[in-house]
Design a protein around this motif. Structure first.
Motif, PDB file in Angstrom:
ATOM      1  N   MET A  30       0.962  -1.231   0.133  1.00 20.66           N
ATOM      2  CA  MET A  30       0.029   0.228  -0.057  1.00 20.66           C
ATOM      3  C   MET A  30       0.662   1.119   0.087  1.00 20.66           C
ATOM      4  O   MET A  30       0.717   2.287  -0.591  1.00 20.66           O
ATOM      5  N   ILE A  31       2.045   1.367   0.807  1.00 24.23           N
ATOM      6  CA  ILE A  31       2.780   2.315   0.747  1.00 24.23           C
ATOM      7  C   ILE A  31       3.374   2.450  -0.459  1.00 24.23           C
ATOM      8  O   ILE A  31       3.552   3.925  -0.889  1.00 24.23           O
ATOM      9  N   ILE A  32       3.928   1.590  -1.171  1.00 21.86           N
ATOM     10  CA  ILE A  32       4.669   1.608  -2.485  1.00 21.86           C
ATOM     11  C   ILE A  32       3.566   2.262  -3.598  1.00 21.86           C
ATOM     12  O   ILE A  32       3.771   3.123  -4.255  1.00 21.86           O
ATOM     13  N   ASP A  33       2.381   1.810  -3.415  1.00 15.89           N
ATOM     14  CA  ASP A  33       1.310   2.402  -4.290  1.00 15.89           C
ATOM     15  C   ASP A  33       1.078   3.689  -4.192  1.00 15.89           C
ATOM     16  O   ASP A  33       0.701   4.544  -5.048  1.00 15.89           O
ATOM     17  N   LEU A  34       0.929   4.005  -2.760  1.00 15.04           N
ATOM     18  CA  LEU A  34       0.684   5.608  -2.549  1.00 15.04           C
ATOM     19  C   LEU A  34       1.976   6.448  -2.764  1.00 15.04           C
ATOM     20  O   LEU A  34       1.579   7.505  -3.225  1.00 15.04           O
ATOM     21  N   GLU A  35       3.093   6.039  -2.804  1.00 22.42           N
ATOM     22  CA  GLU A  35       4.278   6.673  -3.229  1.00 22.42           C
ATOM     23  C   GLU A  35       4.220   6.874  -4.791  1.00 22.42           C
ATOM     24  O   GLU A  35       4.458   7.923  -5.196  1.00 22.42           O
ATOM     25  N   ARG A  36       3.843   5.820  -5.546  1.00 21.35           N
ATOM     26  CA  ARG A  36       3.677   5.833  -6.936  1.00 21.35           C
ATOM     27  C   ARG A  36       2.433   7.010  -7.435  1.00 21.35           C
ATOM     28  O   ARG A  36       2.717   7.760  -8.203  1.00 21.35           O
ATOM     29  N   LYS A  37       1.379   7.191  -6.542  1.00 20.48           N
ATOM     30  CA  LYS A  37       0.413   7.861  -6.749  1.00 20.48           C
ATOM     31  C   LYS A  37       0.654   9.298  -6.533  1.00 20.48           C
ATOM     32  O   LYS A  37       0.372  10.131  -7.135  1.00 20.48           O
ATOM     33  N   VAL A  38       1.531   9.387  -5.208  1.00 19.40           N
ATOM     34  CA  VAL A  38       2.089  10.897  -5.103  1.00 19.40           C
ATOM     35  C   VAL A  38       2.847  11.474  -6.042  1.00 19.40           C
ATOM     36  O   VAL A  38       2.799  12.503  -6.406  1.00 19.40           O
ATOM     37  N   HIS A  39       3.745  10.596  -6.569  1.00 16.05           N
ATOM     38  CA  HIS A  39       4.685  10.874  -7.521  1.00 16.05           C
ATOM     39  C   HIS A  39       3.934  11.374  -8.897  1.00 16.05           C
ATOM     40  O   HIS A  39       4.265  12.254  -9.410  1.00 16.05           O
ATOM     41  N   SER A  40       2.894  10.722  -9.311  1.00 11.96           N
ATOM     42  CA  SER A  40       2.207  10.883 -10.553  1.00 11.96           C
ATOM     43  C   SER A  40       1.318  12.205 -10.146  1.00 11.96           C
ATOM     44  O   SER A  40       1.428  13.115 -11.020  1.00 11.96           O
ATOM     45  N   LEU A  41       1.026  12.410  -8.846  1.00 15.33           N
ATOM     46  CA  LEU A  41      -0.045  13.735  -8.639  1.00 15.33           C
ATOM     47  C   LEU A  41       1.049  15.016  -8.786  1.00 15.33           C
ATOM     48  O   LEU A  41       0.829  15.932  -9.363  1.00 15.33           O
ATOM     49  N   VAL A  42       2.319  14.773  -8.238  1.00 12.22           N
ATOM     50  CA  VAL A  42       3.261  15.711  -8.328  1.00 12.22           C
ATOM     51  C   VAL A  42       3.536  15.992  -9.733  1.00 12.22           C
ATOM     52  O   VAL A  42       3.438  17.301 -10.122  1.00 12.22           O
ATOM     53  N   ARG A  43       3.773  15.180 -10.721  1.00  8.20           N
ATOM     54  CA  ARG A  43       3.903  15.303 -12.163  1.00  8.20           C
ATOM     55  C   ARG A  43       2.517  16.103 -12.668  1.00  8.20           C
ATOM     56  O   ARG A  43       2.707  17.236 -13.271  1.00  8.20           O
ATOM     57  N   GLU A  44       1.503  15.665 -12.500  1.00  7.48           N
ATOM     58  CA  GLU A  44       0.247  16.559 -12.946  1.00  7.48           C
ATOM     59  C   GLU A  44       0.099  17.832 -12.129  1.00  7.48           C
ATOM     60  O   GLU A  44      -0.180  18.991 -12.798  1.00  7.48           O
ATOM     61  N   LEU A  45       0.427  18.080 -10.941  1.00 14.37           N
ATOM     62  CA  LEU A  45       0.655  19.527 -10.590  1.00 14.37           C
ATOM     63  C   LEU A  45       1.427  20.430 -11.055  1.00 14.37           C
ATOM     64  O   LEU A  45       1.228  21.654 -11.252  1.00 14.37           O
ATOM     65  N   LYS A  46       2.693  19.746 -11.508  1.00 20.81           N
ATOM     66  CA  LYS A  46       3.428  20.646 -12.225  1.00 20.81           C
ATOM     67  C   LYS A  46       2.972  21.169 -13.634  1.00 20.81           C
ATOM     68  O   LYS A  46       3.175  22.462 -13.964  1.00 20.81           O
ATOM     69  N   ASP A  47       2.213  20.128 -14.267  1.00 23.20           N
ATOM     70  CA  ASP A  47       1.626  20.465 -15.194  1.00 23.20           C
ATOM     71  C   ASP A  47       0.486  21.788 -15.392  1.00 23.20           C
ATOM     72  O   ASP A  47       0.477  22.710 -16.083  1.00 23.20           O
ATOM     73  N   LEU A  48      -0.047  21.558 -14.358  1.00 17.19           N
ATOM     74  CA  LEU A  48      -1.272  22.400 -13.763  1.00 17.19           C
ATOM     75  C   LEU A  48      -0.788  23.704 -13.432  1.00 17.19           C
ATOM     76  O   LEU A  48      -1.187  24.789 -13.623  1.00 17.19           O
ATOM     77  N   ASP A  49       0.390  23.596 -12.759  1.00 19.60           N
ATOM     78  CA  ASP A  49       1.161  24.885 -12.389  1.00 19.60           C
ATOM     79  C   ASP A  49       1.449  25.961 -13.636  1.00 19.60           C
ATOM     80  O   ASP A  49       1.299  26.910 -13.807  1.00 19.60           O
ATOM     81  N   TYR A  50       1.834  24.922 -14.834  1.00 20.08           N
ATOM     82  CA  TYR A  50       2.116  25.844 -15.932  1.00 20.08           C
ATOM     83  C   TYR A  50       0.951  26.305 -16.546  1.00 20.08           C
ATOM     84  O   TYR A  50       0.668  27.455 -17.149  1.00 20.08           O
ATOM     85  N   ILE A  51      -0.065  25.458 -16.468  1.00 16.74           N
ATOM     86  CA  ILE A  51      -1.149  25.862 -16.931  1.00 16.74           C
ATOM     87  C   ILE A  51      -2.073  27.160 -16.435  1.00 16.74           C
ATOM     88  O   ILE A  51      -2.615  28.260 -16.813  1.00 16.74           O
ATOM     89  N   TYR A  52      -1.766  26.902 -14.966  1.00 17.15           N
ATOM     90  CA  TYR A  52      -2.465  27.728 -13.943  1.00 17.15           C
ATOM     91  C   TYR A  52      -1.674  29.203 -14.298  1.00 17.15           C
ATOM     92  O   TYR A  52      -2.249  30.337 -14.368  1.00 17.15           O
ATOM     93  N   ASP A  53      -0.452  29.410 -14.332  1.00 21.40           N
ATOM     94  CA  ASP A  53       0.616  30.453 -14.721  1.00 21.40           C
ATOM     95  C   ASP A  53      -0.082  31.199 -15.909  1.00 21.40           C
ATOM     96  O   ASP A  53      -0.288  32.525 -15.832  1.00 21.40           O
ATOM     97  N   SER A  54      -0.199  30.483 -16.839  1.00 23.97           N
ATOM     98  CA  SER A  54      -0.553  31.111 -18.219  1.00 23.97           C
ATOM     99  C   SER A  54      -1.953  31.696 -18.197  1.00 23.97           C
ATOM    100  O   SER A  54      -2.608  32.660 -18.699  1.00 23.97           O
TER     101      SER A  54
END
Length: 122
Positions: A30-54
């Motif tokens: 479960m911890i490994i799965d959660l870490e994978r999901k957190v990593h994926s969420l961080v990448r998506e948030l970086k994409d959203l950060d770019y979209i948010y800025d524009s």
């Protein structure tokens, strides 16, 4: 019988040990799965950060127009409400004044009648 008791206790503790191992393995998964999901969420948030800025830049450029629109809209709505309320109050005041005038006119007629009656009596 004491050896049987020992075997039962030993079997019980062995079962508890393996149950704990299984639970720990599930928790690790479960911890490994959660870490994978957190990593994926961080990448998506970086994409959203770019979209948010524009998008933020576009919105800040439109802010004066949006502010004028909404402030005008709400102030006009508020002014309309105030005017309607004042019209209602004026209509009510007009009714009251007309009612008072009719009472005064009726009282005037009564006084004139009393005066004429008094004048004829003398």
């Amino acid at each position: 019988t004491s050896s049987d008791d020992f075997m039962k206790r030993n079997a019980k503790s062995t079962n508890t040990f393996w149950t704990a191992i299984i639970i720990i393995a599930r928790i690790r998964a479960m911890i490994i799965d959660l870490e994978r999901k957190v990593h994926s969420l961080v990448r998506e948030l970086k994409d959203l950060d770019y979209i948010y800025d524009s998008q933020y830049q576009t919105l800040t450029e439109c802010r004066p127009v949006i502010n004028d629109f909404f402030s005008g809209l709400f102030s006009e709505w508020s002014t309309k409400h105030i005017i309607e309320k004042n019209l209602e109050l004026l209509a009510s005041l007009q009714k009251n004044v007309q009612h008072i005038l009719s009472i005064l006119l009726e009282r005037k007629h009564e006084l004139e009648h009393d005066f004429l009656s008094f004048s004829k009596a003398e």
